[in-house]
Scaffold this motif. Structure first.
Motif, PDB file in Angstrom:
ATOM      1  N   MET A  14       0.931  -1.156   0.216  1.00 56.06           N
ATOM      2  CA  MET A  14      -0.054   0.037   0.061  1.00 56.06           C
ATOM      3  C   MET A  14       1.032   1.154   0.032  1.00 56.06           C
ATOM      4  SD  MET A  14      -2.920  -1.052   2.695  1.00 56.06           S
ATOM      5  CE  MET A  14      -4.189  -0.002   2.191  1.00 56.06           C
ATOM      6  N   LYS A  15       0.098   2.349  -0.403  1.00 54.69           N
ATOM      7  CA  LYS A  15       1.081   3.559  -0.135  1.00 54.69           C
ATOM      8  C   LYS A  15       0.286   4.732   0.806  1.00 54.69           C
ATOM      9  CE  LYS A  15       2.466   3.486  -5.180  1.00 54.69           C
ATOM     10  NZ  LYS A  15       2.155   4.341  -6.504  1.00 54.69           N
ATOM     11  N   PHE A  16       0.976   5.302   1.442  1.00 50.48           N
ATOM     12  CA  PHE A  16       0.615   6.389   2.281  1.00 50.48           C
ATOM     13  C   PHE A  16       0.311   7.613   1.417  1.00 50.48           C
ATOM     14  CE2 PHE A  16       0.843   4.592   6.489  1.00 50.48           C
ATOM     15  CZ  PHE A  16       2.288   4.338   6.665  1.00 50.48           C
ATOM     16  N   GLN A  17      -0.824   8.497   2.002  1.00 56.77           N
ATOM     17  CA  GLN A  17      -1.076   9.900   1.250  1.00 56.77           C
ATOM     18  C   GLN A  17      -1.514  10.611   2.687  1.00 56.77           C
ATOM     19  OE1 GLN A  17      -3.946  10.460  -1.602  1.00 56.77           O
ATOM     20  NE2 GLN A  17      -3.242  12.691  -1.809  1.00 56.77           N
ATOM     21  N   ASN A  18      -0.406  11.249   3.055  1.00 63.22           N
ATOM     22  CA  ASN A  18      -0.541  12.299   4.128  1.00 63.22           C
ATOM     23  C   ASN A  18      -1.537  13.451   3.786  1.00 63.22           C
ATOM     24  OD1 ASN A  18      -0.250  14.043   6.474  1.00 63.22           O
ATOM     25  ND2 ASN A  18       2.124  13.890   6.106  1.00 63.22           N
ATOM     26  N   LEU A  19      -2.713  13.467   4.457  1.00 60.66           N
ATOM     27  CA  LEU A  19      -3.746  14.506   4.351  1.00 60.66           C
ATOM     28  C   LEU A  19      -3.817  15.399   5.536  1.00 60.66           C
ATOM     29  CD1 LEU A  19      -6.727  12.319   3.236  1.00 60.66           C
ATOM     30  CD2 LEU A  19      -5.044  13.582   1.807  1.00 60.66           C
ATOM     31  N   THR A  20      -2.515  15.536   5.919  1.00 65.18           N
ATOM     32  CA  THR A  20      -2.287  16.464   7.171  1.00 65.18           C
ATOM     33  C   THR A  20      -1.288  17.537   6.447  1.00 65.18           C
ATOM     34  OG1 THR A  20      -0.219  15.929   8.354  1.00 65.18           O
ATOM     35  CG2 THR A  20      -2.375  14.914   8.962  1.00 65.18           C
ATOM     36  N   LEU A  24       5.119  13.754   8.768  1.00 62.58           N
ATOM     37  CA  LEU A  24       4.788  12.707   9.889  1.00 62.58           C
ATOM     38  C   LEU A  24       5.831  11.857   9.974  1.00 62.58           C
ATOM     39  CD1 LEU A  24       0.877  11.945   9.151  1.00 62.58           C
ATOM     40  CD2 LEU A  24       1.899  13.550  10.626  1.00 62.58           C
ATOM     41  N   ALA A  25       6.426  11.483  11.298  1.00 61.60           N
ATOM     42  CA  ALA A  25       7.388  10.358  11.648  1.00 61.60           C
ATOM     43  C   ALA A  25       6.663   9.361  12.415  1.00 61.60           C
ATOM     44  CB  ALA A  25       8.475  11.176  12.229  1.00 61.60           C
ATOM     45  N   ILE A  26       6.404   8.094  11.674  1.00 63.19           N
ATOM     46  CA  ILE A  26       5.663   6.982  12.016  1.00 63.19           C
ATOM     47  C   ILE A  26       6.830   5.929  12.580  1.00 63.19           C
ATOM     48  CG2 ILE A  26       3.634   5.838  11.881  1.00 63.19           C
ATOM     49  CD1 ILE A  26       2.559   7.641   9.675  1.00 63.19           C
ATOM     50  N   GLU A  27       6.467   5.349  13.378  1.00 56.67           N
ATOM     51  CA  GLU A  27       7.512   4.091  13.982  1.00 56.67           C
ATOM     52  C   GLU A  27       6.831   2.865  13.279  1.00 56.67           C
ATOM     53  OE1 GLU A  27       9.731   3.005  17.913  1.00 56.67           O
ATOM     54  OE2 GLU A  27       7.825   2.645  17.983  1.00 56.67           O
ATOM     55  N   SER A  28       7.427   2.103  12.796  1.00 55.17           N
ATOM     56  CA  SER A  28       7.023   0.983  12.032  1.00 55.17           C
ATOM     57  C   SER A  28       7.041  -0.177  13.093  1.00 55.17           C
ATOM     58  CB  SER A  28       7.677   0.495  10.797  1.00 55.17           C
ATOM     59  OG  SER A  28       9.034   0.101  11.210  1.00 55.17           O
TER      60      SER A  28
END
Length: 127
Positions: A14-20, A24-28
């Motif tokens: 999948m792909k992320f689309q950041n709608l903010t 964003l820094a997200i821990e996997s």
């Protein structure tokens, strides 16, 4: 940004689309920090406010209002292979499996937010 999502016991890319409006820094799950830049599209909730009596604290007067949340704007229609990351308010209102917010906030020694641990989904289980 690619990520693997569990669906029907197999991994789907999948792909992320950041709608903010923020990076964003997200821990996997394995502890890596994935940076997701803003897409340029911002999903928001319309808000109307009803004035309430003011509060006076130590001589300072503060306006008070009662917010009512309205329609979501800026949220694209579902798209195969896309995971939309937005504010918790938008994700909770949308209740879609493809709309999430960042998870538990990660802070540095001074208490400043430096990222988030995983993601939050507000969709009903099994939907």
């Amino acid at each position: 940004m690619l990520m693997a999502a569990r669906t029907n016991r197999k991994k789907t890319q999948m792909k992320f689309q950041n709608l903010t409006p923020h990076s964003l820094a997200i821990e996997s799950k394995d502890g890596r920090i994935i940076t997701v830049p803003p897409s340029g599209i911002v999903a928001r909730l319309a808000v109307t406010r009803e004035a309430r009596p003011v509060f006076v604290v130590n001589g300072d007067v503060f306006c008070v209002s009662r917010p009512t949340l309205g329609a979501i704007t800026g949220l694209p229609n579902p798209e195969k292979g896309m995971l939309f990351v937005c504010s918790a308010l938008v994700a909770e209102q949308a209740k879609r499996t493809d709309v999430v917010s960042v998870g538990e906030l990660l802070r540095d020694a001074n208490g400043a937010v430096v990222g988030a641990r995983g993601l939050c989904s507000y969709a009903e289980a099994g939907s």
